[in-house]
Write an enzyme that holds these catalytic residues in place. Structure first.
Site, PDB file in Angstrom:
ATOM      1  N   LYS A 184     -13.684  -7.548  12.783  1.00  0.00           N
ATOM      2  CA  LYS A 184     -12.238  -7.746  12.774  1.00  0.00           C
ATOM      3  C   LYS A 184     -11.612  -6.355  12.821  1.00  0.00           C
ATOM      4  CE  LYS A 184      -8.808  -7.703  10.833  1.00  0.00           C
ATOM      5  NZ  LYS A 184      -7.679  -6.855  11.286  1.00  0.00           N
ATOM      6  N   GLU A 258     -15.520   1.575   2.141  1.00  0.00           N
ATOM      7  CA  GLU A 258     -15.143   2.977   2.406  1.00  0.00           C
ATOM      8  C   GLU A 258     -13.631   3.014   2.358  1.00  0.00           C
ATOM      9  OE1 GLU A 258     -19.162   4.301   3.589  1.00  0.00           O
ATOM     10  OE2 GLU A 258     -17.353   5.205   2.781  1.00  0.00           O
ATOM     11  N   CYS A 292      -9.509  10.033   6.887  1.00  0.00           N
ATOM     12  CA  CYS A 292      -9.624   9.777   5.449  1.00  0.00           C
ATOM     13  C   CYS A 292     -10.221  10.966   4.709  1.00  0.00           C
ATOM     14  CB  CYS A 292     -10.517   8.575   5.217  1.00  0.00           C
ATOM     15  SG  CYS A 292     -12.147   8.858   5.901  1.00  0.00           S
ATOM     16  N   GLU A 395      -2.103   9.269  -1.501  1.00  0.00           N
ATOM     17  CA  GLU A 395      -2.568   9.422  -0.115  1.00  0.00           C
ATOM     18  C   GLU A 395      -1.404   9.182   0.847  1.00  0.00           C
ATOM     19  OE1 GLU A 395      -5.051   6.344   1.830  1.00  0.00           O
ATOM     20  OE2 GLU A 395      -6.409   7.996   2.285  1.00  0.00           O
TER      21      GLU A 395
HETATM   22  N1  LIG Z   1     -13.380   6.037   3.431  1.00  0.00           N
HETATM   23  C1  LIG Z   1     -13.417   6.026   4.745  1.00  0.00           C
HETATM   24  O1  LIG Z   1     -14.463   6.233   5.394  1.00  0.00           O
HETATM   25  C2  LIG Z   1     -12.151   5.727   5.494  1.00  0.00           C
HETATM   26  C3  LIG Z   1     -12.166   5.930   6.885  1.00  0.00           C
HETATM   27  C4  LIG Z   1     -10.984   5.661   7.599  1.00  0.00           C
HETATM   28  C5  LIG Z   1      -9.835   5.197   6.966  1.00  0.00           C
HETATM   29  N2  LIG Z   1      -9.876   5.012   5.615  1.00  0.00           N
HETATM   30  C6  LIG Z   1      -8.670   4.556   4.931  1.00  0.00           C
HETATM   31  O2  LIG Z   1      -8.033   3.509   5.693  1.00  0.00           O
HETATM   32  C7  LIG Z   1      -6.617   3.586   5.527  1.00  0.00           C
HETATM   33  C8  LIG Z   1      -5.951   3.589   6.887  1.00  0.00           C
HETATM   34  O3  LIG Z   1      -6.436   2.509   7.637  1.00  0.00           O
HETATM   35  P1  LIG Z   1      -5.649   1.107   7.696  1.00  0.00           P
HETATM   36  O4  LIG Z   1      -4.184   1.329   7.493  1.00  0.00           O
HETATM   37  O5  LIG Z   1      -6.117   0.336   8.870  1.00  0.00           O
HETATM   38  O6  LIG Z   1      -6.189   0.392   6.376  1.00  0.00           O
HETATM   39  P2  LIG Z   1      -5.812  -1.094   5.910  1.00  0.00           P
HETATM   40  O7  LIG Z   1      -6.462  -1.247   4.607  1.00  0.00           O
HETATM   41  O8  LIG Z   1      -4.372  -1.369   6.058  1.00  0.00           O
HETATM   42  O9  LIG Z   1      -6.551  -2.060   6.991  1.00  0.00           O
HETATM   43  C9  LIG Z   1      -7.912  -1.899   7.256  1.00  0.00           C
HETATM   44  C10 LIG Z   1      -8.435  -3.199   7.845  1.00  0.00           C
HETATM   45  O10 LIG Z   1      -8.367  -4.210   6.843  1.00  0.00           O
HETATM   46  C11 LIG Z   1      -7.756  -5.377   7.370  1.00  0.00           C
HETATM   47  N3  LIG Z   1      -7.135  -6.102   6.256  1.00  0.00           N
HETATM   48  C12 LIG Z   1      -5.922  -5.883   5.705  1.00  0.00           C
HETATM   49  N4  LIG Z   1      -5.708  -6.744   4.682  1.00  0.00           N
HETATM   50  C13 LIG Z   1      -6.836  -7.522   4.589  1.00  0.00           C
HETATM   51  C14 LIG Z   1      -7.254  -8.603   3.757  1.00  0.00           C
HETATM   52  N5  LIG Z   1      -6.448  -9.068   2.771  1.00  0.00           N
HETATM   53  N6  LIG Z   1      -8.464  -9.162   3.948  1.00  0.00           N
HETATM   54  C15 LIG Z   1      -9.277  -8.713   4.932  1.00  0.00           C
HETATM   55  N7  LIG Z   1      -8.949  -7.701   5.773  1.00  0.00           N
HETATM   56  C16 LIG Z   1      -7.737  -7.105   5.586  1.00  0.00           C
HETATM   57  C17 LIG Z   1      -6.775  -4.825   8.381  1.00  0.00           C
HETATM   58  O11 LIG Z   1      -6.374  -5.828   9.272  1.00  0.00           O
HETATM   59  C18 LIG Z   1      -7.626  -3.723   9.019  1.00  0.00           C
HETATM   60  O12 LIG Z   1      -8.481  -4.273   9.994  1.00  0.00           O
HETATM   61  C19 LIG Z   1      -6.359   4.871   4.762  1.00  0.00           C
HETATM   62  O13 LIG Z   1      -6.163   4.563   3.394  1.00  0.00           O
HETATM   63  C20 LIG Z   1      -7.658   5.668   4.905  1.00  0.00           C
HETATM   64  O14 LIG Z   1      -7.895   6.524   3.820  1.00  0.00           O
HETATM   65  C21 LIG Z   1     -11.006   5.275   4.860  1.00  0.00           C
HETATM   66  O1  LIG Z   2     -11.121   8.639   8.600  1.00  0.00           O
HETATM   67  C1  LIG Z   2     -12.235   8.698   8.099  1.00  0.00           C
HETATM   68  C2  LIG Z   2     -13.364   9.196   8.816  1.00  0.00           C
HETATM   69  C3  LIG Z   2     -14.601   8.714   8.576  1.00  0.00           C
HETATM   70  C4  LIG Z   2     -15.664   9.220   9.315  1.00  0.00           C
HETATM   71  C5  LIG Z   2     -16.911   8.645   9.291  1.00  0.00           C
HETATM   72  O2  LIG Z   2     -17.121   7.476   8.688  1.00  0.00           O
HETATM   73  C6  LIG Z   2     -18.038   9.295   9.957  1.00  0.00           C
HETATM   74  O3  LIG Z   2     -17.867  10.447  10.441  1.00  0.00           O
HETATM   75  O4  LIG Z   2     -19.105   8.638  10.037  1.00  0.00           O
END
Ligand SMILES: NC(=O)c1ccc[n+]([C@@H]2O[C@H](COP(=O)([O-])OP(=O)(O)OC[C@H]3O[C@@H](n4cnc5c(N)ncnc54)[C@H](O)[C@@H]3O)[C@@H](O)[C@H]2O)c1
Ligand SMILES: O=C/C=C/C=C(\O)C(=O)O
Length: 491
Positions: A184, A258, A292, A395
């Site tokens: 998804k 993550e 992130c 964040e």
């Molecule tokens: N730790 C990591 O490796 C990592 C990597 C990239 C991004 N991020 C984090 O992601 C965030 C930005 O991405 P984003 O805005 O897409 O995140 P988000 O949490 O808004 O959405 C992520 C995914 O979750 C889905 N989603 C949302 N609500 C849901 C629910 N109730 N049940 C199931 N799925 C649901 C969304 O549709 C999307 O596909 C930032 O906080 C960033 O720090 C973390």
């Molecule tokens: O925005 C977050 C980036 C994550 C990166 C990885 O998960 C990776 O480099 O494998």
């Protein structure tokens, strides 16, 4: 001079059991550079999610589930090659969804699309399970050995910042370990996951092994609550992660999470400043700050504070080039959506209200062309904010950072760790003893020294505290993508 290309609106169906499936219930995908509609994705409802999960389940007992580890490894490598073969198609799709410069997507996102399959293709063959010989009272003993099997049907829920990279960082190991997946992707950036279906069919991956369902959180929730999904691997915001964990609880699925971060950067007085500014500039502004692992707070030793401030300002004002994604010199694009732009600008306002000194940026650029319809913000640097300000603790996920002075090592380690997150950290020093003294004290899953975002896919990747649950990458993904049984044989 940029010639703005006429955009043909693409149709983005779901991909279920090896076929593209439309629902007619579509939502628009916008081009963040100008705000134009570039695609319409078909929202998946219960019918489509159930069909995708059923197809994934069926594939486990079909040719895919019966495939030898060697043949499956060859197929995963063929998927990697299939992505590379369609590099330009993935590049265009990713740029249309995210607005990021070609220079970023072609060096960061798309190469990892293939690498994330290739790197894990042999993860099962290269990593043994354990055996123990047990002494028994009759003196004959017993032999224990571990047996790995795929976990089963894996739900992959991925974010919009590095859409192909982050989806394939899950799908690669998942398939390499013999699982089947239902992806998804983010509702903001569904194009590359959709295109991946064509690669799967071209490579001959059996139908049902890789499925894609489009939609918002509610579609994601159909996966996280589905009784026939065995595990959920999620990347996204910490708040979303906690909502997902609640949804998963009744069916007790395995999870790999993550999530968010507020990663510290530290510049010690003995840092090599040419290297530091180069790496810190990336850590603060790469992908328009939508990484992130990025650094939204930087602690700088008081003795070099002004120099680091002035050089990072120069980086933001002269190294970062706004522009259209396809222009060669462009290395700084819009953020992914108006909604996210408004979130970032709301923090620019909070910073001002908290008394920040704006070193550079602090608003949104004006282009006097169609880009004024896009989701643009200025790269921004603040000083003068306290360590416990909202700007320095929450964040933002944008191209912004706050510089905070420190005087001694113990103090700055405390400041760096004073956060509910624990994803990444990066620090700069030329003192080798300091590296090995400081790094183990930082509460972060990933610590970079004199570098940032250097990735070896064999290493553990993930966050501690509210940044994550579990580790992926290398052998660490085996814990989530396989189930281990212990067989005890009485001799
Ligand atoms: N730790 C990591 O490796 C990592 C990597 C990239 C991004 N991020 C984090 O992601 C965030 C930005 O991405 P984003 O805005 O897409 O995140 P988000 O949490 O808004 O959405 C992520 C995914 O979750 C889905 N989603 C949302 N609500 C849901 C629910 N109730 N049940 C199931 N799925 C649901 C969304 O549709 C999307 O596909 C930032 O906080 C960033 O720090 C973390
Ligand atoms: O925005 C977050 C980036 C994550 C990166 C990885 O998960 C990776 O480099 O494998």
């Amino acid at each position: 001079m940029h010639q703005h290309k006429e955009i043909t609106v693409r149709d983005l169906p779901n991909f279920i059991n090896g076929e593209y499936v439309t629902t007619g219930d579509t939502f628009d995908i916008l081009y963040p550079v100008t705000g134009e509609v570039t695609a319409r994705a078909h929202r998946a409802g219960k019918t489509e999610v159930d069909a995708a999960v059923a197809a994934a389940r069926a594939a486990l007992s079909g040719p895919w589930g019966k495939m030898s580890t060697v043949d499956r490894s060859k197929m995963v490598k063929a998927i990697a090659a299939g992505v590379e073969k369609r590099f330009d198609d993935f590049l265009e799709a990713e740029v249309l969804d995210t607005g990021k410069p070609y220079s970023v997507a072609s060096h960061v996102d798309i190469p990892r699309g293939g690498a994330n399959f290739a790197a894990f293709a042999d993860v099962l063959r290269e990593n043994p399970t354990e055996t123990f010989r047990l002494d028994t009272p009759d003196g004959l003993g017993a032999l224990n050995y571990g047996v790995r099997r795929p976990r089963g049907v894996i739900g992959i829920i991925s974010p919009w910042n590095l859409p192909l990279l982050l989806m394939t960082f899950k799908a690669g190991p998942a398939l390499a370990c013999g699982n089947t997946v239902v992806v998804k992707p983010s509702e903001v950036t569904p194009s590359t996951a959709t295109l991946m279906g064509e690669v799967m069919n071209d490579v001959g991956v059996p139908p049902g092994v890789f499925n894609v369902v489009h939609g918002f959180g509610d579609t994601g929730e159909l996966l996280t609550t589905h009784p026939d999904v065995d595990g959920i691997t999620f990347t996204g915001e910490t708040l979303t992660g906690s909502i997902i964990l609640k949804a998963i609880a009744p069916t007790l699925k395995a999870t790999s999470m993550e999530m968010g971060g507020k990663n510290p950067g530290i510049v010690f007085e003995d840092a090599d400043l040419d290297l530091t500014i180069r790496e810190l500039g990336r850590a603060c502004f790469l992908n328009t700050g939508q990484v992130c692992l990025g650094t939204e707070r930087v602690y700088v030793h008081e003795s070099i504070f002004d120099e680091v401030r002035d050089r990072l300002k120069d980086y933001a004002e002269n190294t970062l080039k706004y522009g259209y994604p396809d222009e060669e010199e462009t290395n700084f694009g819009p953020v992914v959506s108006d909604e996210h732009r408004d979130k970032v600008l709301s923090y620019y306002k909070i910073a001002a209200e908290e008394g920040a000194t704006i070193v550079t940026g602090g608003g949104a650029p004006k282009f006097e062309d169609e880009r004024d319809g896009g989701s643009w913000v200025e790269p921004t640097i603040w000083t003068g904010l306290p360590h416990d300000s909202r700007t320095a603790t929450e964040e933002i996920f944008g191209p912004c950072t706050t510089l905070i002075p420190f005087s001694d090592e113990d103090e700055v380690i405390k400041l760096a760790n004073d956060t509910r997150y624990g994803l990444a950290a990066t620090f700069f020093t030329t003192d080798a003893s300091r590296v090995h003294r400081v790094a183990p004290q930082l509460e972060a899953g990933i610590v970079w020294v004199n570098s940032w975002f250097l990735r070896d896919l064999r290493t553990a990747f993930g966050g501690m505290k509210q940044s994550g649950i579990g580790r992926e990458g290398g052998v660490h993904g085996l814990e989530f993508y396989t189930e281990v049984s212990n067989v005890c044989l009485k001799i």
